[in-house]
Design a protein around this motif. Structure first.
Motif, PDB file in Angstrom:
ATOM      1  N   ILE A   5       0.938  -4.907   3.273  1.00 26.95           N
ATOM      2  CA  ILE A   5       1.741  -4.432   2.142  1.00 26.95           C
ATOM      3  C   ILE A   5       0.846  -3.878   1.041  1.00 26.95           C
ATOM      4  N   VAL A   7       0.327  -2.921  -2.717  1.00 25.97           N
ATOM      5  CA  VAL A   7       0.889  -3.256  -4.029  1.00 25.97           C
ATOM      6  C   VAL A   7       0.471  -2.154  -4.987  1.00 25.97           C
ATOM      7  N   VAL A 133       5.055  -2.322  -2.106  1.00 24.75           N
ATOM      8  CA  VAL A 133       5.786  -2.905  -3.220  1.00 24.75           C
ATOM      9  C   VAL A 133       5.285  -2.224  -4.482  1.00 24.75           C
ATOM     10  N   ARG A 162       9.707  -1.409  -1.822  1.00 26.05           N
ATOM     11  CA  ARG A 162      10.563  -2.256  -2.633  1.00 26.05           C
ATOM     12  C   ARG A 162      10.017  -2.340  -4.057  1.00 26.05           C
ATOM     13  N   ILE A 164       9.428  -4.397  -7.744  1.00 24.10           N
ATOM     14  CA  ILE A 164       9.281  -5.636  -8.506  1.00 24.10           C
ATOM     15  C   ILE A 164       9.353  -5.283  -9.986  1.00 24.10           C
ATOM     16  N   LEU A 193      13.192  -6.025  -4.926  1.00 21.26           N
ATOM     17  CA  LEU A 193      12.714  -7.185  -4.173  1.00 21.26           C
ATOM     18  C   LEU A 193      12.709  -8.447  -5.019  1.00 21.26           C
ATOM     19  N   LEU A 229      10.252 -12.129   1.219  1.00 24.90           N
ATOM     20  CA  LEU A 229       9.324 -11.430   2.104  1.00 24.90           C
ATOM     21  C   LEU A 229       9.321 -12.029   3.501  1.00 24.90           C
TER      22      LEU A 229
END
Length: 239
Positions: A5, A7, A133, A162, A164, A193, A229
């Protein structure tokens, strides 16, 4: 096979690295094997946030260029860390992708903490990811820049993205000083998320290397996000 993933964030200061560490620790506490790869060479911080800065000897650049083994480059802990390296002319997307893939069978989750923005460091980090994310604070500038990063991820072929919302506070939202949850979702066009409330205890983590308290707002939020997750049901916010 690990969940790999990226970030990301559009601009600095969104709390991308504190999110990476927080959710990594939450997953580790659930028994997951987690690796964090710091791709932000200019403002690297994962070693400080994890309290292992004095253990850094090698980095992923050394690994890419064959100067050390994977075991020598890794800093072991509850969350394993692969420190960052200045981007060399010989670093390619394919080389970075293969390096990350080399850890695939040893971990459940691999987080690539990318630099803010959408420059070379961002695209190199994205080359190793399967999902992404985006971390934003609920203000117009950060949300707009996060949307720009999402557009670039789409161009790079990462469709599973997704959102945050970090440092969320109810009072400023009610006073219309910050965007509300629906506005953040609408302006980024990405599925939510999780939400991490503002937590001043996170500011001490870079100094102490310790995690926030077990029942702090951010810790509880990271635990909820970790569950999501892992495919479990968890509320977006504390009820």
């Amino acid at each position: 096979m690990a969940e790999i993933i990226l970030v990301a964030s559009g601009k600095g200061g969104s709390g991308k690295s504190t999110f990476t560490v927080g959710v990594s620790k939450a997953l580790a506490s659930c028994g997951k094997r987690v690796l964090a790869i710091d791709c932000d060479i200019g403002l690297r911080s994962l070693d400080l946030l994890l309290g292992v800065s004095e253990s850094v000897v090698f980095d992923w650049g050394d690994l890419l260029e064959g100067r050390c083994s994977a075991e020598q480059a890794l800093i072991k802990g509850s969350v394993d860390l692969l420190p960052p390296r200045a981007y060399g002319d010989g670093f390619t997307d394919e080389g970075f992708r293969q390096m990350v893939a080399g850890f695939d069978n040893n971990y459940d989750f691999i987080f690539l903490d990318s630099p803010a923005g959408i420059d070379r460091g961002f695209t190199l980090a994205a080359s190793g990811a399967r999902r992404a994310v985006g971390v934003t604070t609920p203000d117009s500038v950060c949300v707009r820049s996060c949307n720009r990063a999402f557009c670039e991820l789409d161009r790079l072929g990462i469709a599973d993205v997704r959102l945050i919302i970090n440092m969320f506070e109810v009072k400023p939202v009610c006073k219309r000083r910050l965007l509300n949850i629906d506005q953040c979702i609408d302006e980024t066009g990405v599925q939510l998320l999780g939400i991490v409330p503002r937590d001043i205890s996170l500011g001490f983590c870079s100094v102490t290397g310790d995690a926030p308290g077990e029942f702090s707002p951010s810790t509880l939020a990271f635990q909820r996000i970790a569950k999501r997750l892992c495919g479990q049901k968890a509320p977006l916010i504390c009820e």
